[in-house]
Design a protein around this motif. Structure first.
Motif, short mmCIF file in Angstrom:
data_model
loop_
_atom_site.label_atom_id
_atom_site.label_comp_id
_atom_site.label_asym_id
_atom_site.label_seq_id
_atom_site.Cartn_x
_atom_site.Cartn_y
_atom_site.Cartn_z
N SER A 115 -10.66 6.35 3.15
CA SER A 115 -10.55 4.92 2.86
C SER A 115 -10.46 4.06 4.12
N ILE B 223 -2.36 10.92 3.74
CA ILE B 223 -3.21 12.10 3.89
C ILE B 223 -2.69 12.97 5.04
N TYR C 157 0.85 -1.20 0.00
CA TYR C 157 0.00 0.00 0.00
C TYR C 157 0.88 1.25 0.00
N LEU D 263 -14.05 -1.41 8.28
CA LEU D 263 -14.59 -1.69 9.61
C LEU D 263 -15.69 -2.73 9.55
C1 LIG Z 1 -6.80 1.67 2.91
S1 LIG Z 1 -5.94 2.17 4.33
C2 LIG Z 1 -6.11 3.94 4.21
C3 LIG Z 1 -4.93 4.64 4.75
C4 LIG Z 1 -4.95 6.17 4.62
N1 LIG Z 1 -6.13 6.75 5.23
C5 LIG Z 1 -4.81 6.64 3.21
O1 LIG Z 1 -5.71 7.33 2.70
O2 LIG Z 1 -3.80 6.33 2.58
C6 LIG Z 1 -7.04 1.79 5.68
C7 LIG Z 1 -6.41 1.91 7.05
O3 LIG Z 1 -7.39 1.76 8.06
C8 LIG Z 1 -6.79 1.12 9.17
N2 LIG Z 1 -7.82 0.54 10.03
C9 LIG Z 1 -8.72 -0.43 9.72
N3 LIG Z 1 -9.50 -0.70 10.78
C10 LIG Z 1 -9.10 0.13 11.79
C11 LIG Z 1 -9.53 0.33 13.14
N4 LIG Z 1 -10.55 -0.37 13.68
N5 LIG Z 1 -8.88 1.26 13.88
C12 LIG Z 1 -7.86 1.98 13.34
N6 LIG Z 1 -7.41 1.83 12.09
C13 LIG Z 1 -8.03 0.91 11.31
C14 LIG Z 1 -5.89 0.09 8.52
O4 LIG Z 1 -4.88 -0.34 9.40
C15 LIG Z 1 -5.36 0.85 7.32
O5 LIG Z 1 -4.13 1.47 7.61
#
Ligand SMILES: C[S@@+](CC[C@H](N)C(=O)[O-])C[C@H]1O[C@@H](n2cnc3c(N)ncnc32)[C@H](O)[C@@H]1O
Length: 211
Positions: free
Chosen positions: A111, A48, A10, A116
């Motif tokens: 994203s 971001i 990623y 979730l």
């Molecule tokens: C697709 S990435 C997006 C990263 C960033 N926001 C971007 O735009 O590049 C989704 C992120 O959400 C985080 N994530 C998923 N579930 C989460 C939770 N319950 N609490 C905190 N972070 C979470 C993941 O670890 C991941 O880093």
């Protein structure tokens, strides 16, 4: 996305155009800025968060993520580059009921929603962390209407990407919500004042201010 390989794939992908589009959109919606304290929920490797910190140098930006592998990449970049006095990262798996309430003048997330298991976790966190009048801006994929549409989006936007990234993208599109579903989630969370819009061929955004 807590495996090291997923985080690396990623972080190495070039999302610069779509990431900058998020910042430009926030800028156009909220030209007066985002206030003193911005939180970026599910910040991942910080794509971001870094742009927010650069665009709003007088705001403190806090990137939160639940995946140590993602945060390690964000923190390595923060340590490796000078010039980020207003940016911090913190490991936090949402929900975080012990976090201080109403502490942020802006809640941003890109994203995260479709990751979730319970989407209400995100909306309850927005309510918890945002101060009255706080700016809210969230962007996510929106679920295509068919499997053929999923494959078409993959071909259009991630041709030639590493297989791991393509697999995650397909899973993300399938797991995403429709604008109608998000409107229902906001009603359930009693979040008024936020508008849900379909954007381009594959996104939805939620924007507004907390009441
Ligand atoms: C697709 S990435 C997006 C990263 C960033 N926001 C971007 O735009 O590049 C989704 C992120 O959400 C985080 N994530 C998923 N579930 C989460 C939770 N319950 N609490 C905190 N972070 C979470 C993941 O670890 C991941 O880093």
């Amino acid at each position: 996305m807590d495996e090291a390989q997923q985080a690396k794939a990623y972080a190495e992908a070039d999302f610069s155009a779509t990431d900058q589009a998020v910042i430009d959109r926030i800028d156009s919606l909220f030209p007066a800025g985002l206030g003193e304290r911005i939180v970026d929920l599910g910040c991942g490797p910080g794509n971001i968060s870094f742009r927010l910190a650069a665009r709003y140098p007088v705001s403190e930006v806090l990137g939160l993520d639940g995946a140590p592998a993602m945060l390690a990449i964000a923190k390595a970049r923060l340590l490796g580059e000078a010039g980020w006095p207003n940016l911090r990262f913190k490991l936090a798996v949402l929900p975080c009921p012990d976090w201080p309430a109403k502490a942020f003048s802006a809640v941003v997330s890109n994203s995260l929603l479709h990751h979730l298991h319970d989407p209400m976790v995100l909306w309850r966190t927005v309510r918890q962390l945002g101060a009255p009048g706080a700016v809210v801006y969230l962007k996510d994929l929106r679920r295509p209407g068919s499997e053929a549409a999923v494959q078409a989006l993959l071909a259009a936007h991630l041709p030639g990407a590493p297989p791991l990234l393509q697999r995650d993208y397909i899973q993300s599109l399938r797991a995403a919500f429709s604008p109608e579903e998000v409107i229902g989630q906001l009603q359930e969370a009693e979040l008024v004042g936020l508008q849900v819009s379909a954007v381009e061929d594959r996104y939805l955004e939620v924007a507004g201010r907390l009441g």
